[in-house]
Design a protein around this motif. Sequence first.
Motif, PDB file in Angstrom:
ATOM      1  N   GLU A   1     -31.324   0.920 -17.340  1.00  0.00           N
ATOM      2  CA  GLU A   1     -31.406   0.926 -18.809  1.00  0.00           C
ATOM      3  C   GLU A   1     -32.850   0.872 -19.274  1.00  0.00           C
ATOM      4  O   GLU A   1     -33.248   1.564 -20.199  1.00  0.00           O
TER       5      GLU A   1
ATOM      6  N   ASP B   1     -28.468  -2.099 -12.931  1.00  0.00           N
ATOM      7  CA  ASP B   1     -28.091  -1.574 -14.257  1.00  0.00           C
ATOM      8  C   ASP B   1     -29.165  -1.867 -15.302  1.00  0.00           C
ATOM      9  O   ASP B   1     -29.484  -1.012 -16.130  1.00  0.00           O
TER      10      ASP B   1
ATOM     11  N   THR C   1     -24.885 -10.359 -11.368  1.00  0.00           N
ATOM     12  CA  THR C   1     -26.131 -10.630 -12.094  1.00  0.00           C
ATOM     13  C   THR C   1     -26.429 -12.131 -12.115  1.00  0.00           C
ATOM     14  O   THR C   1     -27.558 -12.565 -11.836  1.00  0.00           O
TER      15      THR C   1
ATOM     16  N   PHE D   1     -24.968   9.358 -14.102  1.00  0.00           N
ATOM     17  CA  PHE D   1     -25.290   7.945 -13.907  1.00  0.00           C
ATOM     18  C   PHE D   1     -25.484   7.627 -12.426  1.00  0.00           C
ATOM     19  O   PHE D   1     -26.409   6.905 -12.040  1.00  0.00           O
TER      20      PHE D   1
ATOM     21  N   LYS E   1     -28.687   2.527 -23.065  1.00  0.00           N
ATOM     22  CA  LYS E   1     -27.616   1.674 -22.566  1.00  0.00           C
ATOM     23  C   LYS E   1     -26.735   2.468 -21.585  1.00  0.00           C
ATOM     24  O   LYS E   1     -26.616   3.698 -21.704  1.00  0.00           O
ATOM     25  N   ILE E   2     -26.113   1.738 -20.661  1.00  0.00           N
ATOM     26  CA  ILE E   2     -25.237   2.399 -19.668  1.00  0.00           C
ATOM     27  C   ILE E   2     -24.163   3.250 -20.351  1.00  0.00           C
ATOM     28  O   ILE E   2     -23.916   4.381 -19.940  1.00  0.00           O
TER      29      ILE E   2
ATOM     30  N   GLU F   1     -28.480   5.794 -10.372  1.00  0.00           N
ATOM     31  CA  GLU F   1     -28.174   4.570  -9.618  1.00  0.00           C
ATOM     32  C   GLU F   1     -28.754   4.648  -8.202  1.00  0.00           C
ATOM     33  O   GLU F   1     -29.411   3.720  -7.727  1.00  0.00           O
TER      34      GLU F   1
ATOM     35  N   ASP G   1     -31.599  -6.462 -11.283  1.00  0.00           N
ATOM     36  CA  ASP G   1     -30.256  -5.924 -11.478  1.00  0.00           C
ATOM     37  C   ASP G   1     -30.398  -4.416 -11.689  1.00  0.00           C
ATOM     38  O   ASP G   1     -31.124  -3.984 -12.587  1.00  0.00           O
TER      39      ASP G   1
ATOM     40  N   THR H   1     -26.286  -5.108  -7.576  1.00  0.00           N
ATOM     41  CA  THR H   1     -25.912  -3.698  -7.740  1.00  0.00           C
ATOM     42  C   THR H   1     -24.864  -3.562  -8.843  1.00  0.00           C
ATOM     43  O   THR H   1     -24.326  -4.558  -9.324  1.00  0.00           O
ATOM     44  N   GLY H   2     -24.553  -2.323  -9.215  1.00  0.00           N
ATOM     45  CA  GLY H   2     -23.430  -2.078 -10.121  1.00  0.00           C
ATOM     46  C   GLY H   2     -22.168  -1.941  -9.273  1.00  0.00           C
ATOM     47  O   GLY H   2     -22.245  -1.592  -8.084  1.00  0.00           O
TER      48      GLY H   2
ATOM     49  N   ARG I   1     -18.947  -1.608 -20.514  1.00  0.00           N
ATOM     50  CA  ARG I   1     -18.654  -0.962 -19.230  1.00  0.00           C
ATOM     51  C   ARG I   1     -17.709   0.229 -19.429  1.00  0.00           C
ATOM     52  O   ARG I   1     -16.518   0.050 -19.659  1.00  0.00           O
TER      53      ARG I   1
END
Length: 163
Positions: free
Chosen positions: A37, A33, A15, A56, A43-44, A60, A31, A75-76, A115
């Motif tokens: 959100e 994520d 990020t 999830f 929230k994740i 994504e 970003d 990315t995540g 996380r």
Amino acid sequence: MQIIYLIGFMGSGKTTVGRALSEAMQEQAVDIDVEIESRLGKKIVDIFQDEGECGFRIHETATLRSLQHIPIISTGGGIVERQENITYMKETGVIVYLKASYELIAKRLSGDSSRPLWQGNQEKRALYQRRITMYAACADVTVDCNKLTLEEQVDFILSQVKV
Ligand code: S3P
């Protein structure tokens, strides 16, 4: 347009580097994520709780594919869990791997509660070991985050990627 995809383990700085690249290139960065959100208004951690990791991963992939107009994408850490994501990123851009040691990651994520896959007694090191092989296998450019400052990382990426 070649999209720059930043990949790497949680806490590797995707990020932050995305934002710094955005400033240096005067281009938009997103970003994934943050985008998930905002789209879901959740929230994740709550998405993981309500829909599981599988749910999830569906969001994504859909979000990744919807950002084809954005030049810089953070990315995540689990983006590499689906081969179709890797294939898509390869087809549409250049994959930049932010490589950081387990020790650096563990230091940065100490006390993090945002996380779901970095909590309590989970097998963090095993996940890290499995993932780094996957990042290395698909990366076009690898950045050594243990050695380079943020500014050096940006300069290095710009020197490697034709923009
Ligand atoms: C994940 C990494 C997270 C987030 C989710 C799952 C993973 O992103 O997508 O918690 O599987 O490694 P960051 O890498 O930005 O922490």
